[in-house]
Write an enzyme that holds these catalytic residues in place. Structure first.
Site, PDB file in Angstrom:
ATOM      1  N   ILE A 100       0.835  -1.197   0.000  1.00 56.43           N
ATOM      2  CA  ILE A 100       0.000   0.000   0.000  1.00 56.43           C
ATOM      3  C   ILE A 100       0.869   1.245   0.000  1.00 56.43           C
ATOM      4  CG2 ILE A 100      -1.821   1.234   1.254  1.00 56.43           C
ATOM      5  CD1 ILE A 100      -2.256  -1.565   2.735  1.00 56.43           C
ATOM      6  N   CYS A 101       0.586   2.162  -0.906  1.00 54.15           N
ATOM      7  CA  CYS A 101       1.293   3.438  -0.940  1.00 54.15           C
ATOM      8  C   CYS A 101       0.481   4.432  -0.123  1.00 54.15           C
ATOM      9  CB  CYS A 101       1.445   3.921  -2.381  1.00 54.15           C
ATOM     10  SG  CYS A 101       2.385   5.443  -2.493  1.00 54.15           S
TER      11      CYS A 101
END
Length: 153
Positions: free
Chosen positions: A85-86
């Site tokens: 996840i960014c």
């Protein structure tokens, strides 16, 4: 010691007063190994989907952020095929915004918000990001298909 008592407190709170659409629990009785589920928000492409996440809490928690990744495949510009996840809250400064005052509940709520409101300007998946920016209908169609295929109960 600080990690253990803090995690117990957080897990207890998540069990008794979970945020809407979020649940989190210890996996296999290991304190630093957690699992979570996030329900796709109403009126989003992920509606009715149940997304599983893996949370690994480091020894230095809360001074270091947990590592969180999706176990359920999701079509999203800020989440890659490995489930990474960014999100700036998941990284230490100077690149990230993690602070010891944050907790797992806050992170899961932020991830739920990111699912509803992708950030196409900071993508992990460039192709999905440009689809989101320039052909939102196609993006929504793909995201719904993936949700149906991978996240339906």
């Amino acid at each position: 010691m600080q990690r253990a008592s803090r995690l117990q407190r957080e897990l207890s709170l998540l069990a008794t007063e979970p945020p809407p659409g979020i649940s989190c629990w210890q996996h296999r009785g290991q304190l630093g190994d957690l699992r979570a589920q996030i329900l796709g928000g109403a009126d989003t492409a992920y509606e009715k989907g149940v997304f599983s996440l893996e949370i690994t809490v480091p020894e230095r928690y809360p001074f270091e952020p947990p590592k969180i990744r999706f176990l359920t495949p999701i079509y999203h510009p800020n989440i890659d095929s490995a489930g990474r996840i960014c999100l700036d809250l998941l990284k230490l400064p100077p690149k990230g915004a993690w602070r010891p005052s944050l907790n797992i509940c806050t992170l899961l709520t932020s991830i739920q918000l990111l699912m509803a409101e992708p950030n196409p300007d900071d993508p992990l998946m460039a192709d999905i990001s440009s689809e989101y920016k320039y052909n939102k209908q196609l993006f929504l169609q793909h995201a719904r298909e993936w949700t149906q295929k991978y996240a339906s109960q």
